[in-house]
Structure formats: C-alpha cells, structure tokens
Design a protein around this motif. Structure first.
Motif, PDB file in Angstrom:
ATOM      1  N   LYS A   1       0.837  -1.320   0.071  1.00  0.00           N
ATOM      2  CA  LYS A   1      -0.093   0.021  -0.118  1.00  0.00           C
ATOM      3  C   LYS A   1       1.016   1.262  -0.014  1.00  0.00           C
ATOM      4  O   LYS A   1       1.329   1.715   1.249  1.00  0.00           O
ATOM      5  N   PRO A   2       1.356   1.728  -1.285  1.00  0.00           N
ATOM      6  CA  PRO A   2       2.005   2.881  -1.360  1.00  0.00           C
ATOM      7  C   PRO A   2       1.365   4.199  -0.578  1.00  0.00           C
ATOM      8  O   PRO A   2       2.558   4.858  -0.018  1.00  0.00           O
ATOM      9  N   ASP A   3       0.287   4.309  -0.576  1.00  0.00           N
ATOM     10  CA  ASP A   3      -0.160   5.738  -0.136  1.00  0.00           C
ATOM     11  C   ASP A   3      -0.012   5.574   1.406  1.00  0.00           C
ATOM     12  O   ASP A   3       0.221   6.685   2.080  1.00  0.00           O
ATOM     13  N   MET A   4      -0.411   4.479   2.129  1.00  0.00           N
ATOM     14  CA  MET A   4      -0.208   4.452   3.447  1.00  0.00           C
ATOM     15  C   MET A   4       1.200   4.554   4.040  1.00  0.00           C
ATOM     16  O   MET A   4       1.576   5.204   4.854  1.00  0.00           O
ATOM     17  N   VAL A   5       2.256   4.056   2.894  1.00  0.00           N
ATOM     18  CA  VAL A   5       3.652   4.261   3.387  1.00  0.00           C
ATOM     19  C   VAL A   5       4.001   5.607   3.363  1.00  0.00           C
ATOM     20  O   VAL A   5       4.739   6.238   4.088  1.00  0.00           O
ATOM     21  N   LEU A   6       3.529   6.531   2.244  1.00  0.00           N
ATOM     22  CA  LEU A   6       3.925   7.851   2.566  1.00  0.00           C
ATOM     23  C   LEU A   6       3.375   8.456   3.694  1.00  0.00           C
ATOM     24  O   LEU A   6       3.863   9.569   4.115  1.00  0.00           O
ATOM     25  N   GLU A   7       2.075   8.019   3.917  1.00  0.00           N
ATOM     26  CA  GLU A   7       1.419   8.823   5.221  1.00  0.00           C
ATOM     27  C   GLU A   7       2.242   8.486   6.414  1.00  0.00           C
ATOM     28  O   GLU A   7       2.463   9.408   7.170  1.00  0.00           O
ATOM     29  N   ILE A   8       2.584   7.251   6.512  1.00  0.00           N
ATOM     30  CA  ILE A   8       3.311   6.861   7.906  1.00  0.00           C
ATOM     31  C   ILE A   8       4.902   7.682   8.005  1.00  0.00           C
ATOM     32  O   ILE A   8       5.196   7.976   8.788  1.00  0.00           O
ATOM     33  N   LEU A   9       5.342   7.747   6.485  1.00  0.00           N
ATOM     34  CA  LEU A   9       6.751   8.201   6.540  1.00  0.00           C
ATOM     35  C   LEU A   9       6.589   9.918   6.981  1.00  0.00           C
ATOM     36  O   LEU A   9       7.332  10.478   7.584  1.00  0.00           O
ATOM     37  N   SER A  10       5.463  10.479   6.634  1.00  0.00           N
ATOM     38  CA  SER A  10       5.216  11.981   6.846  1.00  0.00           C
ATOM     39  C   SER A  10       5.136  11.849   8.488  1.00  0.00           C
ATOM     40  O   SER A  10       5.189  12.923   8.989  1.00  0.00           O
ATOM     41  N   ALA A  11       4.117  10.985   9.070  1.00  0.00           N
ATOM     42  CA  ALA A  11       3.865  11.121  10.425  1.00  0.00           C
ATOM     43  C   ALA A  11       4.919  10.855  11.404  1.00  0.00           C
ATOM     44  O   ALA A  11       4.790  10.958  12.549  1.00  0.00           O
ATOM     45  N   GLY A  12       6.281  10.281  10.686  1.00  0.00           N
ATOM     46  CA  GLY A  12       7.444  10.130  11.653  1.00  0.00           C
ATOM     47  C   GLY A  12       7.599   8.734  11.814  1.00  0.00           C
ATOM     48  O   GLY A  12       8.411   8.082  12.647  1.00  0.00           O
ATOM     49  N   GLY A  13       7.293   7.813  10.871  1.00  0.00           N
ATOM     50  CA  GLY A  13       7.623   6.415  10.898  1.00  0.00           C
ATOM     51  C   GLY A  13       9.115   6.303  10.330  1.00  0.00           C
ATOM     52  O   GLY A  13       9.432   6.484   9.356  1.00  0.00           O
TER      53      GLY A  13
ATOM     54  N   ARG B   1      11.527   5.641  -2.533  1.00  0.00           N
ATOM     55  CA  ARG B   1      12.461   6.342  -3.232  1.00  0.00           C
ATOM     56  C   ARG B   1      12.008   7.989  -3.653  1.00  0.00           C
ATOM     57  O   ARG B   1      12.848   8.895  -3.405  1.00  0.00           O
ATOM     58  N   MET B   2      10.662   7.995  -3.786  1.00  0.00           N
ATOM     59  CA  MET B   2       9.908   9.316  -4.089  1.00  0.00           C
ATOM     60  C   MET B   2      10.038  10.345  -2.989  1.00  0.00           C
ATOM     61  O   MET B   2      10.094  11.532  -2.792  1.00  0.00           O
ATOM     62  N   PHE B   3       9.764   9.608  -1.607  1.00  0.00           N
ATOM     63  CA  PHE B   3       9.629  10.318  -0.592  1.00  0.00           C
ATOM     64  C   PHE B   3      11.143  10.783  -0.205  1.00  0.00           C
ATOM     65  O   PHE B   3      11.356  11.843   0.292  1.00  0.00           O
ATOM     66  N   GLN B   4      11.938  10.132  -0.342  1.00  0.00           N
ATOM     67  CA  GLN B   4      13.572  10.236  -0.001  1.00  0.00           C
ATOM     68  C   GLN B   4      13.866  11.458  -1.049  1.00  0.00           C
ATOM     69  O   GLN B   4      14.682  12.545  -0.485  1.00  0.00           O
ATOM     70  N   ALA B   5      13.536  11.632  -2.223  1.00  0.00           N
ATOM     71  CA  ALA B   5      13.678  12.468  -3.003  1.00  0.00           C
ATOM     72  C   ALA B   5      13.195  13.965  -2.702  1.00  0.00           C
ATOM     73  O   ALA B   5      13.417  15.148  -2.751  1.00  0.00           O
ATOM     74  N   GLN B   6      11.794  13.924  -1.965  1.00  0.00           N
ATOM     75  CA  GLN B   6      10.950  14.982  -1.643  1.00  0.00           C
ATOM     76  C   GLN B   6      11.642  15.440  -0.121  1.00  0.00           C
ATOM     77  O   GLN B   6      11.512  16.790  -0.025  1.00  0.00           O
ATOM     78  N   PHE B   7      12.100  14.691   0.728  1.00  0.00           N
ATOM     79  CA  PHE B   7      12.435  14.912   2.043  1.00  0.00           C
ATOM     80  C   PHE B   7      13.897  14.306   2.146  1.00  0.00           C
ATOM     81  O   PHE B   7      14.025  13.466   3.021  1.00  0.00           O
ATOM     82  N   PRO B   8      14.784  14.842   1.733  1.00  0.00           N
ATOM     83  CA  PRO B   8      16.010  14.101   1.614  1.00  0.00           C
ATOM     84  C   PRO B   8      16.535  14.404   2.947  1.00  0.00           C
ATOM     85  O   PRO B   8      17.726  13.491   3.411  1.00  0.00           O
ATOM     86  N   GLU B   9      16.568  14.967   4.130  1.00  0.00           N
ATOM     87  CA  GLU B   9      16.915  15.176   5.218  1.00  0.00           C
ATOM     88  C   GLU B   9      16.284  14.856   6.524  1.00  0.00           C
ATOM     89  O   GLU B   9      16.711  15.120   7.679  1.00  0.00           O
ATOM     90  N   LYS B  10      15.102  14.150   6.457  1.00  0.00           N
ATOM     91  CA  LYS B  10      14.322  13.969   7.178  1.00  0.00           C
ATOM     92  C   LYS B  10      14.751  12.772   8.253  1.00  0.00           C
ATOM     93  O   LYS B  10      14.656  12.666   9.257  1.00  0.00           O
ATOM     94  N   TYR B  11      15.338  11.635   7.240  1.00  0.00           N
ATOM     95  CA  TYR B  11      15.782  10.394   7.933  1.00  0.00           C
ATOM     96  C   TYR B  11      17.269  10.016   7.719  1.00  0.00           C
ATOM     97  O   TYR B  11      17.498  10.837   6.541  1.00  0.00           O
ATOM     98  N   ASN B  12      18.135   9.427   8.267  1.00  0.00           N
ATOM     99  CA  ASN B  12      19.154   8.770   7.847  1.00  0.00           C
ATOM    100  C   ASN B  12      19.105   7.768   6.852  1.00  0.00           C
ATOM    101  O   ASN B  12      19.036   6.342   7.154  1.00  0.00           O
ATOM    102  N   TYR B  13      18.775   8.165   5.475  1.00  0.00           N
ATOM    103  CA  TYR B  13      18.629   6.861   4.648  1.00  0.00           C
ATOM    104  C   TYR B  13      19.718   6.036   4.391  1.00  0.00           C
ATOM    105  O   TYR B  13      19.122   4.833   3.544  1.00  0.00           O
ATOM    106  N   ASN B  14      20.747   6.261   4.775  1.00  0.00           N
ATOM    107  CA  ASN B  14      21.738   5.297   4.572  1.00  0.00           C
ATOM    108  C   ASN B  14      21.473   3.944   5.145  1.00  0.00           C
ATOM    109  O   ASN B  14      22.102   2.881   4.797  1.00  0.00           O
ATOM    110  N   LYS B  15      21.092   3.993   6.478  1.00  0.00           N
ATOM    111  CA  LYS B  15      20.460   2.656   7.090  1.00  0.00           C
ATOM    112  C   LYS B  15      19.262   2.026   6.664  1.00  0.00           C
ATOM    113  O   LYS B  15      19.001   1.183   7.252  1.00  0.00           O
ATOM    114  N   SER B  16      18.508   2.623   5.811  1.00  0.00           N
ATOM    115  CA  SER B  16      17.239   2.302   5.539  1.00  0.00           C
ATOM    116  C   SER B  16      17.474   1.176   4.305  1.00  0.00           C
ATOM    117  O   SER B  16      16.440   0.625   3.892  1.00  0.00           O
TER     118      SER B  16
END
Length: 609
Positions: A454-466, A492-507
C-alpha cells in the motif's frame, strides 16, 4: 625360445589406402585355419606349419581352428604367401552364417566388396554413462560428428538407482530428481541427433555402435529412430572401448579399418596361438614357497598363542598439567576432581600411596556437594546464553495500546487504502505509535504497510514520523521487506522530496527518484523492448532468406544476387573458398560439401542381398 623372439609385430594396412589394399588381396584365399577340421584333415599338407615328427598330425590344425573360430577377425592369404586379418564385423552381420566348408568363396567375395566406390562410408556411434559420441566417415575423413554429455549417473549408487527407476519409486533427494530429469533430456537429445542424421545414415554401408545396457540402447534404437536392430548394416563393435568422446570415435574407426599383415604362415600361427592362450597362474606350491621365504627373512622368537601376554608396567607421565591451570580434568562421571593432581604430587615424592579406588571412597561423602556446585555453574552458563540469544526490540513496550492495534488491523485489512482519517483523529504521540514494534515479528506500522503493498499508506506513515531504519526480527528494514515495485518507488520518491528527514543510509533505500527520472526509466525500458523485438524480426527474416537460398539448386545459387556459402548459406568473405563453380565461407564447409556430394552414389546394404 622366448616370446619376444617367436612373435614379431605385424605390418598394418588401412582399408582407406585402396592401392595397398588391392595389392594385398591379389590372389586372395581363405586361410586354412578358417576351414572346418574335416577339410583340414583331407588336405593336411597345406595346413601343417612345420614338419616336426614329435607333434601329432592333427594337433596343430585343431588348435588353430579352435583359436580362429573364437577370434573376432577373419584370416586370409594372398599369392605372396602373406596372411592378413580383417574384423568380421566389416564383412558380415553376426546373424549371417558364412560357410567355412570348401574354398570359402563367400568370404572372398565380401573382401572384394570393400573396393566398391562409396562402400567405406561408415557411421560409428557410442553411448555410455551419460556420454554420447558419434561420427559419419567417408573413407578416412569425418563428414559429420557430434558429442553430448549429461549428469545421469550418481557416484556410489551402483545398480540401486536403476532399480528404483524401474520400480517407479520417488526420488529420495534433489540430486536423484535432477539425475532423472537429465536422463530424460539426454535420451531425447541423442534421439534428436540421430533423427537429424537420418539421410546420412541411410547412405552409410555400415553402422557400428557400442551401447551396453537397455538404457543406452534405447537412446539409439528408441521411438522415431532411423536405426533398426534387424538391419544388416547395424553391427556391434567387437572390442571394448573407453569413454565416448570424439577422439575415441576416431580411434575406434581407425582400429576397425586396420588390417594386420604377417609375412608367412608360421609367424601367423605362433601369434594366433599365443593370443588365444590364457596367462599362466601361480600354483599352490609357488605361493607356499613365497610365504616361506617371507617368514625366513624376518626370524624371531616363536609365539605361543595359548599363553596370555604379560602386561608391562607403565609409568605415570612426568609432566602433568594441574587442574588449577586449565580447570578440572574428568576421566569419567565417578572420578574425583583432584585425582590427577593428588597422583602427580605422590609421584613427585617417589611413592604412590593412594590408588583411584581409595580416592573414590574418600571423596564419596563430598561428591554430592561438588556435583551440586557443578550443576549451578552449568545453569548459570545456559542462562547467560539464552539471554544473549534474545535480542531486545529497539522500541520495547510493556502493553500495546488498543488504538495502535486498530491501526495495524486497518493496514493489514483490505477495507481502507488511506490512514488520513485515523491519523487526524489520533490521541497521543503519533510518532511513538508509528514506531511501535509488534512483539511477534518486530514489524512496525511502516513494515506492515510495505508488506501489504500500500504505497499511499507508506507515504502517510513516513510523513507522520515512521522511521524507515528500524529492523524487524528478520533484520529487514521496511524497504527490504517488500518485494512490490510500486511500494519501493514510493520510498524513493519520499526520499527525493524529504532528503534530510531520516538517515536513509541505514534504510537500505538505493537512492532518490523524481517523476522525471521515473519517466526516463520507463522510456528506456520501452526502447529496449522495441529494439529486442526488431532484432528478433531481423534474425527471422535473415533465417528465412538463408533457408530459401539453401533450397535452391546449385545452378541457381551461382546466379543469386547476394553471394552466399553453398553449404551453410552465410554471406561470403572478400576472398571466398571455391572449387569448380561452388563458393564457401570456410575451408571446413568446402570439405564437408565435397564429402557429401557422392552421398547418393554410396554403396548400401543391398550388396549383402
């Protein structure tokens, strides 16, 4: 006299050398040893190899006739007094019985057939242990040849695998099932090769084969095979062979076509009797003599085995490792802990006072306490290991709230495709709820949404702090836990939109992806598919043109617009190979075309009719 002096190595003449062979069969007759014994006795003067008076009149002919009838070769003489040998499989089939009475004209006629043009077109086929090798020869030149190998025999199985296959038992391992599959494919592949050679095999005068067992013979004489066991051209090789390879096929063909030539009858008789004689074996007296020699070489005291052997006393080792250095040394469950230490101390003083039994009796009372202490030590060690194996969760929680459970159920279910209403009406810390791990598998809400595709829920949870870096019990991040393409694109599209929100190297997310890059990737894949289809069409068109060219007669091939090879149909190089009016791309195509031309003129098995 020794065997080195009596037996000389004969000369060898090849059937392919027609000039030498025609000289050899000048005035050919069947050798005397090939004629029946009754005829030999009537004409005793021509049979006897020596004028010795000690030998009986019929002993030498009888021995020669017995050796000749068991031999795989036929023997002839010529006007020069030479004796030469030819393999029987070349002259006749084993079901045919050529008469050995009289002068043996049938044998002579078969030898004269070998000089017919095209008769020396033979096929040699060999199958054994998953190996196939075959070739068709025109004289000494191999016209067509092919080898194939498959894994069909397991080491150490012996006859067990064949018995299980015949009774229809299921395979017991992955190797057995793989072997059965390869065995079916091997039989099919060999039958396809032989079916492709049908026209070439029909033009052969002999088909010599080596296939031991029903499985190997089924590869040659199976369904839709152009070969038939009852065909008089199909004959078994009369000698054992090695592993089927192209080199071995050529060696077998050369061996069958070789003729041994002896200068006179006396040399031939000695060689024939020596070859048929069995090797001498050692008698019982010889073996006993050898044993006696061995015993004389190693003299010693006589051993009386009725008496028991005396046990020599063994000393204790001088250097002992104390139990204080490396812990207690246990011999068995009843031996005290300090037994070796006490004995070593007594040995150092020079006298051993206490034996192992005394120490056992002395320490019987204190044994229970030592065992209980040892059990406590073992229990502590096992507890430590279990504590190390159970790794705590990154966000442990004693009791999972009901609203978190409802959110997990909504993610896993098929009723909702978005969590917008649930997140808006959430009471409490939404970030902690999104990162709460399930105690069963360690999955967070982001894991569950990714697994549910469910990609829509993935984007919502990432925006909420998941957090996309949290790992579950299988050490998987949310991105690694999903195999779905659209869901991974959402990460990958969320990483392009918010590149500094998480440490994507460990994800474990490979990198950001924008809509422009996504469109470029789609266009690139579509272009690759179109190019692949275009290449397939071009190959098919070229194949059709090649087949049309090969179907043309030689006169029209010369007049073709595009010059091609007359044998394979490929385009010619700048300087093609040619003979007469034919042109070829390689010298191999030229040789094969020249060898295949007299195919319809070759001799067939109708010669034997």
């Amino acid at each position: 006299m020794s065997s080195k002096i009596d037996i000389t190595k004969p000369k060898t003449v090849k059937l392919f050398d027609l000039n030498d062979y025609e000289k050899l069969i000048n005035g050919i007759k069947v050798a005397a040893c090939m004629i029946t014994e009754s005829h030999q006795i009537d004409d005793n003067s021509s049979v006897s190899g020596s004028d010795s008076e000690t030998e009986g009149p019929n002993s030498l002919p009888t021995d020669l006739f017995a050796a000749a009838t068991r031999h795989c070769k036929a023997f002839f003489t010529n006007s020069s007094g030479q004796v030469f040998c030819i393999y029987r499989c070349i002259l006749h089939h084993k079901k045919e019985e050529l008469s050995t009475d009289g002068e043996g004209y049938a044998w002579v006629e078969r030898c004269q057939h070998l000089t017919i043009p095209g008769y020396l077109r033979w096929a040699v086929l060999m199958v054994s242990g998953g190996h196939f090798a075959g070739a068709i020869f025109s004289g000494a030149i191999p016209v067509v040849h092919k080898t194939h190998h498959s894994y069909v025999t397991r080491r150490g199985q012996g006859q067990a695998q064949a018995n299980r296959d015949q009774h229809g038992h299921m395979p017991r391992s992955a190797g057995a099932s793989l072997r059965r599959y390869n065995q079916e494919q091997f039989l099919k592949h060999v039958q396809d090769i032989i079916s492709g050679w049908a026209t070439d095999l029909n033009g052969c005068s002999l088909v010599l084969y080596r296939a031991v067992g029903a499985l190997n013979q089924g590869a040659l004489f199976g369904k839709n095979s152009p070969l038939n066991r009852d065909d008089l051209r199909v004959r078994v090789l009369p000698f054992p062979t090695r592993k089927p390879t192209y080199k071995e096929v050529k060696r077998v063909h050369e061996t069958v076509a070789s003729i041994e030539v002896y200068e006179n009858l006396e040399l031939f008789q000695k060689a024939l009797i020596a070859a048929s004689a069995k090797p001498t074996t050692k008698t019982g007296s010889d073996t006993n003599a050898e044993r006696s020699k061995k015993t004389q070489k190693s003299p010693g005291k006589p051993i009386d085995r009725a008496k028991s052997r005396e046990r020599t006393p063994r000393e204790l080792p001088m250097q002992m490792i104390s139990s204080e250095d490396e812990g207690p040394c246990y011999i068995d469950s009843e031996t005290p802990v300090d037994w070796i230490k006490v004995l070593s101390e007594q040995k150092s003083k020079g006298i051993v006072l206490n034996s192992r039994k005394d120490l056992l009796n002395d320490n019987s009372a204190s044994g229970n306490t030592s065992c209980s202490e040892q059990d406590n030590v073992i229990d502590k060690k096992t507890k430590k290991k279990k504590a190390e194996e159970i790794k705590p969760l990154k966000h442990p929680i004693s009791k999972i709230p009901t609203n978190v459970k409802r959110m997990w159920m909504a993610i896993s279910g098929n009723e909702l495709s978005s969590l917008e209403t649930i997140l808006e009406s959430w009471e409490g810390d939404i970030e902690v709820a999104c990162n709460t791990q399930d105690p069963v598998d360690g999955n967070t809400a982001l894991h569950k949404a990714a697994i549910a595709a469910k990609p829509d829920m993935v984007l919502e949870i990432l925006s909420a702090g998941g957090d996309p870096c949290i790992r579950n019990r299988h050490l998987q991040t949310p991105y690694a836990s999903t195999p779905h393409h659209d869901t991974r694109i959402a990460f990958r599209m969320f990483q392009a939109q918010f590149p500094e929100k998480y440490n994507y190297n460990k994800s474990q997310i490979p990198g950001p992806l924008t809509p422009e890059l996504l469109e470029q990737e789609k266009e690139k894949k579509a272009a690759q598919k179109r190019a692949k289809r275009q290449r397939g069409k071009e190959k098919q068109m070229e194949k059709n043109k090649t087949n049309e060219f090969l179907l043309l007669p030689d006169a029209e091939k010369v007049k073709a617009d595009q010059p091609r090879c007359f044998l394979c149909g490929t385009f010619l190089p700048k300087k093609p190979f040619e003979y007469e009016s034919f042109k070829f791309c390689t010298i191999k195509c030229l040789q094969n075309h020249r060898s295949l031309r007299p195919l319809h003129k070759s001799a067939t098995w109708s010669v034997y009719a």
